[in-house]
Design an enzyme around this catalytic site. Sequence first.
Site, PDB file in Angstrom:
ATOM      1  N   ALA A 185       1.738  31.279 -19.209  1.00  0.00           N
ATOM      2  CA  ALA A 185       2.857  31.020 -18.307  1.00  0.00           C
ATOM      3  C   ALA A 185       3.775  32.235 -18.335  1.00  0.00           C
ATOM      4  CB  ALA A 185       3.601  29.773 -18.770  1.00  0.00           C
ATOM      5  N   GLY A 209      -0.911  29.188 -21.111  1.00  0.00           N
ATOM      6  CA  GLY A 209      -1.248  28.538 -19.844  1.00  0.00           C
ATOM      7  C   GLY A 209      -2.565  29.030 -19.270  1.00  0.00           C
ATOM      8  N   GLU A 230      -5.163  27.055 -20.895  1.00  0.00           N
ATOM      9  CA  GLU A 230      -5.057  25.664 -20.419  1.00  0.00           C
ATOM     10  C   GLU A 230      -5.623  25.511 -19.007  1.00  0.00           C
ATOM     11  OE1 GLU A 230      -0.810  25.828 -21.490  1.00  0.00           O
ATOM     12  OE2 GLU A 230      -1.125  23.866 -22.371  1.00  0.00           O
ATOM     13  N   GLU A 288       1.821  29.768 -27.891  1.00  0.00           N
ATOM     14  CA  GLU A 288       3.185  29.329 -27.553  1.00  0.00           C
ATOM     15  C   GLU A 288       4.069  29.168 -28.775  1.00  0.00           C
ATOM     16  OE1 GLU A 288       0.373  27.963 -26.403  1.00  0.00           O
ATOM     17  OE2 GLU A 288       0.520  27.603 -24.246  1.00  0.00           O
TER      18      GLU A 288
HETATM   19  N1  DAK Z   1       4.457  36.325 -19.130  1.00  0.00           N
HETATM   20  C1  DAK Z   1       5.081  37.354 -18.502  1.00  0.00           C
HETATM   21  N2  DAK Z   1       4.656  38.632 -18.585  1.00  0.00           N
HETATM   22  C2  DAK Z   1       3.580  38.886 -19.345  1.00  0.00           C
HETATM   23  C3  DAK Z   1       2.891  37.868 -20.035  1.00  0.00           C
HETATM   24  C4  DAK Z   1       3.374  36.529 -19.899  1.00  0.00           C
HETATM   25  N3  DAK Z   1       2.779  35.483 -20.472  1.00  0.00           N
HETATM   26  N4  DAK Z   1       1.875  38.428 -20.711  1.00  0.00           N
HETATM   27  C5  DAK Z   1       1.936  39.756 -20.442  1.00  0.00           C
HETATM   28  N5  DAK Z   1       2.945  40.030 -19.620  1.00  0.00           N
HETATM   29  C6  DAK Z   1       3.360  41.337 -19.095  1.00  0.00           C
HETATM   30  C7  DAK Z   1       3.998  42.186 -20.193  1.00  0.00           C
HETATM   31  O1  DAK Z   1       5.375  41.871 -20.357  1.00  0.00           O
HETATM   32  C8  DAK Z   1       3.804  43.584 -19.647  1.00  0.00           C
HETATM   33  O2  DAK Z   1       4.762  43.823 -18.654  1.00  0.00           O
HETATM   34  P1  DAK Z   1       5.495  45.282 -18.534  1.00  0.00           P
HETATM   35  O3  DAK Z   1       6.109  45.526 -19.865  1.00  0.00           O
HETATM   36  O4  DAK Z   1       4.363  46.235 -18.229  1.00  0.00           O
HETATM   37  O5  DAK Z   1       6.473  45.102 -17.405  1.00  0.00           O
HETATM   38  C9  DAK Z   1       2.451  43.469 -18.948  1.00  0.00           C
HETATM   39  O6  DAK Z   1       2.225  42.082 -18.705  1.00  0.00           O
HETATM   40  C10 DAK Z   1       1.299  44.000 -19.797  1.00  0.00           C
HETATM   41  O7  DAK Z   1       1.372  43.329 -21.062  1.00  0.00           O
HETATM   42  P2  DAK Z   1       1.336  44.134 -22.461  1.00  0.00           P
HETATM   43  O8  DAK Z   1       1.939  45.473 -22.313  1.00  0.00           O
HETATM   44  O9  DAK Z   1       1.899  43.238 -23.491  1.00  0.00           O
HETATM   45  O10 DAK Z   1      -0.232  44.311 -22.652  1.00  0.00           O
HETATM   46  P3  DAK Z   1      -1.032  44.444 -24.017  1.00  0.00           P
HETATM   47  O11 DAK Z   1      -2.431  44.803 -23.655  1.00  0.00           O
HETATM   48  O12 DAK Z   1      -0.292  45.318 -24.977  1.00  0.00           O
HETATM   49  O13 DAK Z   1      -1.020  42.949 -24.656  1.00  0.00           O
HETATM   50  C11 DAK Z   1      -1.250  40.529 -24.593  1.00  0.00           C
HETATM   51  C12 DAK Z   1      -1.699  41.915 -24.008  1.00  0.00           C
HETATM   52  C13 DAK Z   1      -1.890  39.447 -23.738  1.00  0.00           C
HETATM   53  C14 DAK Z   1      -1.731  40.389 -26.025  1.00  0.00           C
HETATM   54  C15 DAK Z   1       0.303  40.445 -24.549  1.00  0.00           C
HETATM   55  O14 DAK Z   1       0.754  40.781 -23.226  1.00  0.00           O
HETATM   56  C16 DAK Z   1       0.823  39.079 -24.867  1.00  0.00           C
HETATM   57  O15 DAK Z   1       0.895  38.702 -26.037  1.00  0.00           O
HETATM   58  N6  DAK Z   1       1.274  38.339 -23.849  1.00  0.00           N
HETATM   59  C17 DAK Z   1       1.924  37.044 -24.027  1.00  0.00           C
HETATM   60  C18 DAK Z   1       0.889  35.993 -24.360  1.00  0.00           C
HETATM   61  C19 DAK Z   1       1.544  34.645 -24.539  1.00  0.00           C
HETATM   62  O16 DAK Z   1       2.417  34.464 -25.417  1.00  0.00           O
HETATM   63  N7  DAK Z   1       1.153  33.670 -23.734  1.00  0.00           N
HETATM   64  C20 DAK Z   1       1.757  32.351 -23.786  1.00  0.00           C
HETATM   65  C21 DAK Z   1       2.906  32.277 -22.816  1.00  0.00           C
HETATM   66  S1  DAK Z   1       3.758  30.690 -22.898  1.00  0.00           S
HETATM   67  C22 DAK Z   1       5.661  24.144 -20.610  1.00  0.00           C
HETATM   68  C23 DAK Z   1       5.765  24.490 -21.932  1.00  0.00           C
HETATM   69  C24 DAK Z   1       5.274  25.684 -22.335  1.00  0.00           C
HETATM   70  C25 DAK Z   1       4.659  26.540 -21.470  1.00  0.00           C
HETATM   71  C26 DAK Z   1       4.536  26.171 -20.164  1.00  0.00           C
HETATM   72  C27 DAK Z   1       5.027  24.979 -19.717  1.00  0.00           C
HETATM   73  N8  DAK Z   1       6.234  22.888 -20.155  1.00  0.00           N
HETATM   74  C28 DAK Z   1       6.847  22.003 -21.126  1.00  0.00           C
HETATM   75  C29 DAK Z   1       5.983  22.438 -18.823  1.00  0.00           C
HETATM   76  C30 DAK Z   1       4.213  27.799 -21.987  1.00  0.00           C
HETATM   77  C31 DAK Z   1       3.089  28.257 -21.750  1.00  0.00           C
HETATM   78  C32 DAK Z   1       2.716  29.644 -22.041  1.00  0.00           C
HETATM   79  O17 DAK Z   1       1.684  29.991 -21.628  1.00  0.00           O
END
Ligand code: DAK
Length: 256
Positions: free
Chosen positions: A64, A107, A110, A130
């Site tokens: 997400a 997400g 998921e 998360e």
């Molecule tokens: N959201 C927004 N931007 C993201 C992102 C994300 N999930 N993942 C990556 N990006 C963006 C980065 O900020 C970066 O942007 P710039 O800095 O270039 O502007 C760009 O994509 C490239 O990412 P990285 O520079 O970090 O790339 P790397 O190869 O170094 O690393 C990575 C790749 C996938 C390991 C890293 O980007 C990462 O850790 N990303 C976050 C992964 C994550 O934490 N995913 C879970 C997100 S939370 C809900 C409750 C909860 C949720 C939803 C609903 N409800 C109760 C309804 C939450 C859900 C989630 O999914």
Amino acid sequence: MTEMITVERVGRVAVLKFNRPKQLNALNAQLAAELVETASTLDRDRDLGCFVLTGNEKAFAAGADIAEMQERTYPEMADEDYFSIWEEFSAIRTPKIAAVNGFALGGGCEVAMLCDFVIAGRSAKFGQPEIKLGVIPGIGGSQRLSRLVGRGLAMDLILTGRMMDAEEAKSAGLVARLVDDDKVLETAIAAAAQIASYSKSAVRWAREAVNRSDEVTLREGILFERRVFHSLFATQDQKEGMQAFIEKRTPKFSGK
Ligand code: DAK
């Protein structure tokens, strides 16, 4: 095609591709709305038999959109029922195959799981990170992951937030088919074309019967399956499928 979803038709298959490469296909509200609208429209097309949902080489989807969620308050999230829209995608009755390369995190993992099955490349990475952000999975991860891989491994992944490589995801049951990275899309399209060549009624009911196994007792599920099996004898496709077998030819299903 919309801003964040590209669509390619390959015969009776529609390939839907996330198109936010700079953000690793992070799932925001606009992307979710565009996907649901696109898929719902295509779902009404009688010539469509299966979806393939995919990303790019680096990411299926990295979760997400953290930037979109960061400043939200509890009342905003709850009142809007943030991301309940993904249930609408899940409810679309045309089968969906997730074709996963790269990251399928949070997400992204998921959404792969709410497709009917996952075909992944050897470099794919899955996880529910998360917990590292101070939240928990929000698009069904705590429920679907434990059903697919078992409670212990789901707890491990959700509580530590670690990533799982594609081999582990395959042996755990999250991934149905593991192929070379450059074969993911073509394998998924071939599988989708095979599904799309069958009786639409039989495919839809087979999917519903399998999905029901998550919801009901074994006895209820078996009864449901048998009743559906009986009902398919009301279709022309059943007559055609069995006649073609007897005549040693390929069936021509009409969807009737
Ligand atoms: N959201 C927004 N931007 C993201 C992102 C994300 N999930 N993942 C990556 N990006 C963006 C980065 O900020 C970066 O942007 P710039 O800095 O270039 O502007 C760009 O994509 C490239 O990412 P990285 O520079 O970090 O790339 P790397 O190869 O170094 O690393 C990575 C790749 C996938 C390991 C890293 O980007 C990462 O850790 N990303 C976050 C992964 C994550 O934490 N995913 C879970 C997100 S939370 C809900 C409750 C909860 C949720 C939803 C609903 N409800 C109760 C309804 C939450 C859900 C989630 O999914």
